[in-house]
Design a protein around this motif. Structure first.
Motif, PDB file in Angstrom:
ATOM      1  N   TYR A 375      13.621  20.017  49.397  1.00 33.43           N
ATOM      2  CA  TYR A 375      13.655  21.466  49.566  1.00 33.43           C
ATOM      3  C   TYR A 375      14.101  21.858  50.980  1.00 33.43           C
ATOM      4  CZ  TYR A 375      11.837  22.935  45.068  1.00 33.43           C
ATOM      5  OH  TYR A 375      11.706  23.202  43.736  1.00 33.43           O
ATOM      6  N   LYS A 376      14.153  20.883  51.861  1.00 34.94           N
ATOM      7  CA  LYS A 376      14.695  21.122  53.192  1.00 34.94           C
ATOM      8  C   LYS A 376      16.089  20.516  53.313  1.00 34.94           C
ATOM      9  CE  LYS A 376      10.093  21.083  55.237  1.00 34.94           C
ATOM     10  NZ  LYS A 376       9.141  20.370  56.138  1.00 34.94           N
ATOM     11  N   PRO A 438      16.720  24.286  55.386  1.00 36.43           N
ATOM     12  CA  PRO A 438      15.592  24.480  54.475  1.00 36.43           C
ATOM     13  C   PRO A 438      15.692  25.761  53.664  1.00 36.43           C
ATOM     14  CG  PRO A 438      14.949  25.024  56.705  1.00 36.43           C
ATOM     15  CD  PRO A 438      16.335  24.442  56.800  1.00 36.43           C
TER      16      PRO A 438
END
Length: 608
Positions: A375-376, A438
């Protein structure tokens, strides 16, 4: 004279065909591999026969059976008789807050509550007991790994006190907390499978406990509810060839093990084995099978029904309605829970709206670090890597409407379908290469869903690995919007106006935009009741009931085959060769069942 009404083109399958399979498994000289092959052949053959029988013999009743009632349940399948003892056996226990720990516990609590209320109003003079049978992890290392270091030196009494306190304080059932009978079976944690399995023959233990606990006055056949019947029997070594004959046995299937096997790198080999073994075990040991949703495979079509027999705690129905606009996900941090799809949907939302949608993620899990890293991650390699994961993206995007204006090139249908054939293993390798840039997402750790504040209005749950998602029901009860994929596992929620469904990424964007710009509708009293455990208990009574006509037909057409499956399981599992087979099938720390039983017998003898 008995006459049988038979379709013209019926499949001819005789008991002699089945007997030939059973005879092969009675030969003690058979090698473990030959035994496995015979089991898989027979279980697949028997299950298919059952499926055909259900479809082709739907009108095949004898003249005598046609005179029987098709609405009145048999006495043995009538769970409304509150004088009968009920034993609920499950595969997990608090403080492990997983569905197979919480839902069976609440089922037992509300069954006991139902009986208490019947006794209070005078419907019955004496209520039969309700027993909950749960695993006790014998290894202190197992307890520490699963429950935390504080549980390393715990005892069964400690765990019992914890469970009773939770029933009192969290389920708000103080009158039930100290009346529910709680029993344990010895178990170990299989870390590679993230599951708990019984050690020793759980059926033999259950029968001995029933003999000692249920009074002589309760001579009616007891009810045994096996939560995850296939799981309870996967690595079991039956001590005799009998099945659960002392009980009317209901199997409630919670988990789509076939789906999880398909996602593994060995899925092409392991998934058919899991499917055949699961079907064989369910056929062998259950009188009635309840599937929580139609997403599950067929196990024993001649005796299975599809019904949601779960409910939610009343505290979710008492929550204040949302007054904010925040978005969240809550669940175990596993890619299989739809978190790969959620990344994909974030990307498509940005291409449609020009920005990512902010959200908070609650939960923990073995893949949490990898998920948080992804997710980053960078966006340029994201779509190609996510479309390979689990094959589920192809089901979502295989639609011409998916090509929204400005959507990234890799959203193309043909490209997704090709890449979706790649194993999940390669997708995970690609995920690890994603770095930087992110998303506006916070990972806030595990929390009780009831503690989620009113500032959260939208629950996004893209998972299609669930059989029936309890967190979805909880969010709807709290008056929140829930955005869900069109999938059989979500069919139960179609009647809820705040459940917003999508079949592709374009529809997801539309539904999320609608949820962010409007307010949820208040739940009607009917829908509130539908989510409750009181309604779930009523659905359990209905799903467990079998008419006199259908019971006679099942006994005539299928009982011999089901009993032969139990016999084959006994032959496969006994002796040292049984331990070898369990080890070959991935039993790991729970493979040596026979050796474990022998050591316990020696220990008991020496103590005596």
């Amino acid at each position: 004279m008995i006459t049988t009404r038979t379709p013209k083109n019926r499949l001819s399958i005789t008991t002699d065909d089945h007997a030939s399979y059973a005879e092969k498994n009675t030969d003690e000289t058979f090698s473990p591999l030959a035994k496995i092959s015979s089991w898989l052949s027979f279980s697949s053959f028997s299950t298919e026969a059952g499926h055909w029988s259900r479809a082709s013999f739907s009108d095949e009743f004898t003249d005598e059976e046609l005179l029987m009632s098709e609405t009145i349940p048999t006495a043995i399948s009538n769970l409304r008789d509150s004088s009968r003892p009920i034993w609920i056996v499950t595969t997990a226990a608090l403080p492990w807050f997983t569905g197979t720990a919480v839902n069976p516990l609440l089922r037992a609590a509300y069954l006991l509550k139902h009986r208490q209320e019947e006794k209070r109003v005078g419907s019955i003079s004496q209520a039969g007991p309700v027993h909950l049978v749960i695993p006790w992890l014998e290894s202190s290392d197992d307890r520490a790994a699963l429950y935390g270091d504080d549980w390393r030196h715990a005892t069964p009494e400690t765990q019992t006190d914890y469970i009773r306190d939770w029933i009192d304080s969290s389920a708000h059932l103080p009158s039930i907390a100290h009346e529910l009978n709680i029993h344990y079976y010895p178990a170990r944690y299989h870390a590679a499978l993230s599951s708990i399995f019984a050690m020793g023959d759980i059926f033999e233990l259950l029968e001995s406990k029933a003999e000692s606990c249920d009074s002589n006055s309760q001579k009616k056949r007891a009810v045994c509810i096996l939560e995850e019947p296939e799981h309870l029997n996967y690595f079991r070594a039956p001590s005799s060839s009998c099945s659960y004959d002392s009980f009317y046995t209901i199997g409630i299937v919670h988990t789509n093990y076939k789906y999880y096997a398909e996602q593994h790198v060995t899925g092409l080999f392991s998934a058919p084995i899991v499917e055949a073994v699961s079907a064989g075990l369910v056929c062998a040991y259950c009188d009635q099978v309840i599937k929580l949703s139609d997403v599950l495979q067929e196990y024993a079509k001649h005796k299975e029904v599809v019904c949601n027999v779960h409910g939610i705690r009343n505290e979710f129905l008492e929550c204040a309605p949302p007054d904010g606009n925040r978005i969240y996900f809550l669940g175990k941090l596993l890619w299989a829970k739809g978190l790969d799809q959620l990344l994909y949907l974030e990307e498509c939302y940005k291409h449609s709206k020009g920005e990512y949608f902010p959200m908070d993620i609650f939960g923990s899990g073995p893949e949490g670090d990898e998920i948080e890293t992804a997710y980053k991650g960078t966006r340029n390699a994201l779509l190609s890597s996510l479309s390979t994961s689990s094959g589920s993206i192809s089901t979502m995007t295989d639609n011409s409407e998916f090509r929204t204006s400005g959507a990234p090139k890799s959203c193309n249908n043909s490209e997704t379908k090709d890449s979706a054939k790649m194993p999940t293993y390669w997708a995970s390798l690609q995920r690890r290469r994603l770095l930087g840039c992110p998303l506006p997402v916070q990972f806030l750790g595990r929390t009780d869903h009831a503690s989620i504040g009113t500032e959260y209005k939208i629950f996004v749950n893209p998972s299609i690995s669930e059989v029936l998602c309890t967190t979805t029901a909880e969010a709807l009860a709290m008056g929140k919007f829930v955005i869900l994929p069109e999938h059989p596992s979500n069919e139960f929620f179609k009647s809820f106006p705040n459940a917003l469904f999508y079949s592709n990424a374009a529809e997801f964007v539309q539904q999320l935009s609608k949820a962010r710009s409007t307010e949820p509708e208040p739940l009607s009293q009917n829908l509130r009741h539908l989510l409750s455990w009181e309604a779930a208990t009523e659905r359990l009574f209905e799903s467990a009931a079998v008419s006199e006509r259908e019971a006679s037909r099942r006994e005539r057409l299928f009982e011999k085959e089901d009993r032969k499956l139990a016999m084959i399981h006994y032959k496969l599992g006994k002796g040292r060769s049984g331990d070898v087979i369990r080890k070959f099938l991935g039993g790991g720390p729970v493979a040596n069942q026979v050796q474990y039983q022998m050591e316990r017998q020696v220990s008991v003898t020496s103590m005596a």
